[in-house]
Design a protein around this motif. Structure first.
Motif, PDB file in Angstrom:
ATOM      1  N   ALA A  31     -11.432  -2.833  -1.343  1.00  0.00           N
ATOM      2  CA  ALA A  31     -11.493  -3.996  -0.454  1.00  0.00           C
ATOM      3  C   ALA A  31     -10.110  -4.423   0.021  1.00  0.00           C
ATOM      4  CB  ALA A  31     -12.188  -5.152  -1.176  1.00  0.00           C
ATOM      5  N   GLN A  32      -9.098  -4.301  -0.841  1.00  0.00           N
ATOM      6  CA  GLN A  32      -7.750  -4.741  -0.483  1.00  0.00           C
ATOM      7  C   GLN A  32      -6.903  -3.652   0.168  1.00  0.00           C
ATOM      8  OE1 GLN A  32      -5.720  -6.417  -3.885  1.00  0.00           O
ATOM      9  NE2 GLN A  32      -6.708  -8.406  -3.650  1.00  0.00           N
ATOM     10  N   TRP A  33      -7.039  -2.403  -0.311  1.00  0.00           N
ATOM     11  CA  TRP A  33      -6.129  -1.347   0.110  1.00  0.00           C
ATOM     12  C   TRP A  33      -6.823  -0.150   0.732  1.00  0.00           C
ATOM     13  CZ3 TRP A  33      -1.077  -2.173   0.400  1.00  0.00           C
ATOM     14  CH2 TRP A  33      -0.560  -3.257  -0.309  1.00  0.00           C
ATOM     15  N   GLY A  34      -8.085  -0.281   1.069  1.00  0.00           N
ATOM     16  CA  GLY A  34      -8.780   0.819   1.712  1.00  0.00           C
ATOM     17  C   GLY A  34      -8.834   2.058   0.833  1.00  0.00           C
ATOM     18  N   THR A 236     -16.588  -0.125  -0.808  1.00  0.00           N
ATOM     19  CA  THR A 236     -15.941  -1.376  -0.396  1.00  0.00           C
ATOM     20  C   THR A 236     -14.877  -1.136   0.678  1.00  0.00           C
ATOM     21  OG1 THR A 236     -14.401  -1.208  -2.278  1.00  0.00           O
ATOM     22  CG2 THR A 236     -16.375  -2.554  -2.579  1.00  0.00           C
ATOM     23  N   ALA A 237     -14.218   0.019   0.627  1.00  0.00           N
ATOM     24  CA  ALA A 237     -13.229   0.335   1.667  1.00  0.00           C
ATOM     25  C   ALA A 237     -13.900   0.511   3.022  1.00  0.00           C
ATOM     26  CB  ALA A 237     -12.460   1.600   1.294  1.00  0.00           C
ATOM     27  N   TRP A 241     -13.043  -3.575   3.634  1.00  0.00           N
ATOM     28  CA  TRP A 241     -11.689  -3.345   4.142  1.00  0.00           C
ATOM     29  C   TRP A 241     -11.700  -2.931   5.606  1.00  0.00           C
ATOM     30  CZ3 TRP A 241      -9.503   1.351   5.863  1.00  0.00           C
ATOM     31  CH2 TRP A 241      -8.130   1.298   6.127  1.00  0.00           C
ATOM     32  N   GLY A 247      -7.532  -6.399   4.733  1.00  0.00           N
ATOM     33  CA  GLY A 247      -8.287  -6.309   3.492  1.00  0.00           C
ATOM     34  C   GLY A 247      -8.877  -7.632   3.045  1.00  0.00           C
TER      35      GLY A 247
END
Length: 403
Positions: A31-34, A236-237, A241, A247
């Motif tokens: 989610a934050q960094w793909g 999640t990516a 993201w 993100g």
């Protein structure tokens, strides 16, 4: 047939490895960094096998648990140091499992105290009423629900171009990224895994003749556990993201389920996510609680086999229940469950030097010449262990003090 008879400890510990905390860490990474942390998940497949294979050698050849061997070769003080790191890791892991169950319960409107209480009662009944083999079968059956995340990965339709770019990207100068690197290392190679598998092969009664099948058991489990981690990260990516520039910082378990529901429908997505998360949390909770009770018993000397029963091994079950109670208390305190899960994985990474250090030295010292860690492979193990420990500690400290 020989493999099926031996199968269990390796697969169970690997299914437990992909616990609620690990899944939350993978979800936060995506989610934050793909896809930038996807390469780490792939690299960790042979590494987690390499570490756990050493526990097979030590368990089947010596017939002793990890704590017992440390005490025999290094003395009681070092054994207590090692077991203290184990207890810290086990309590942290139970908090993760309880938080995963609590998060799923809140998705369906179930109060935290009800879901955590039901989980504790179920786990106590599993331990009190079953032999090791029965508990093992229950754990495998529950843990296989994790495979649902492979379905969500496919249905999330990840962009191949973005995946390729993520695999080639390493923003190591960013402390937040390095903090998650440490968390992912700690989410895959955990102190309790080493204690559990060595104690499990002893409790199951595996012998030297079973070593090769045990290695296959562990190898298959290593691939499965990392495929599940990869599936959660990619899911999640590809959703959270990819659809949010910069993100998303996850704060609840329900946010993770939202990455899945658009592709499977709200009801079906929530049900499948719940099954996967509950399966991951329960199998890990079984393993972690048993590990704490086994490990402490190896140093203190109380009876510690599931086959002994409640009357013959009361302290084994007291420790088992106490670990569950501590985990439930922390979750019921109202802390941020996502932050706690990430922090626990970082603590695991910081404990790696102690855990891997004892494991590697015992593999060179406690085994007969034929089974001892030696030659070129010994140096591969040493170098990989040093790099893992250094990266985990550096990333964790950098993330904690600079984020």
């Amino acid at each position: 047939m020989a493999y099926l008879a031996v199968m269990g400890p390796g697969l169970v510990v690997m299914l437990a490895d992909t616990d609620a905390g690990s899944l939350i860490t993978a979800a936060q990474s995506g989610a934050q960094w793909g896809y930038t942390l996807l390469s780490a998940q792939i690299i960790l497949i042979p590494i987690v096998y390499m570490v756990q294979e050493l526990t097979i050698r030590l368990g089947v050849v010596t017939g002793k648990g990890h704590g017992e061997l440390i005490e025999h070769h290094f003395g009681r003080g070092w054994a207590y140091l090692s077991v203290s790191t184990l207890i810290i890791a086990c309590v942290g892991a139970i908090v993760c499992e309880m938080s995963g169950i609590a998060g799923v319960g809140l998705m369906w409107g179930i109060p935290t105290w009800v879901s955590c209480g039901a989980m504790a009662v179920f786990l106590i009944l599993v331990a009190v009423t079953g032999s090791y083999r029965r508990v093992e079968h229950i754990a495998i059956a529950i843990g296989l629900f994790e495979l649902v995340f492979l379905v969500t990965m496919v249905m999330s339709n990840p962009d191949p171009k973005q995946v390729a770019e993520g695999l080639a990207s390493f923003p190591y100068s960013n402390p937040n990224y390095m903090f998650l690197v440490a968390a992912n290392i700690g989410a895959v190679v955990m102190p309790w895994m080493i204690f559990y598998q060595q104690s499990a092969v002893v409790d199951k009664g595996l012998k030297i003749k079973d070593m090769e099948d045990s290695r296959w058991d562990t190898a298959i489990g290593s691939v499965i556990t990392q495929l599940v981690m990869i599936a959660m990260l990619v899911t999640t990516a590809a959703t959270l993201w990819a659809n949010n520039e910069g993100g998303v910082d996850l704060n609840t378990v329900e946010q993770i389920s939202e990455a899945i529901t658009p592709h499977l429908g709200e009801t079906a997505g929530r049900i499948l996510f719940s099954l996967g998360m509950v399966g991951a949390a329960l199998v890990a909770a079984i393993v972690v609680s048993l590990t704490a009770a086994w490990g402490l018993g190896e140093v203190t000397g109380y009876r510690r086999s599931l086959g002994d029963g409640l009357k013959a091994a009361p302290w084994f079950y007291v420790v088992y229940v106490l670990v569950l109670a501590i985990g439930a208390s922390v979750v019921l305190s109202g802390v941020n469950l996502i932050d706690v899960n990430i922090f626990v994985q970082v603590v695991n990474a910081l404990l790696l030097p102690i855990v891997l250090g004892f494991l590697v030295v015992l593999s060179m010292k406690a085994l007969p010449e034929k089974y001892r860690l030696k030659g070129a492979y010994m140096w591969v193990v040493i170098v990989v262990s040093v790099v893992m420990c250094a990266l985990g500690v550096y990333s964790g400290i950098m993330g904690i003090f600079m984020s």
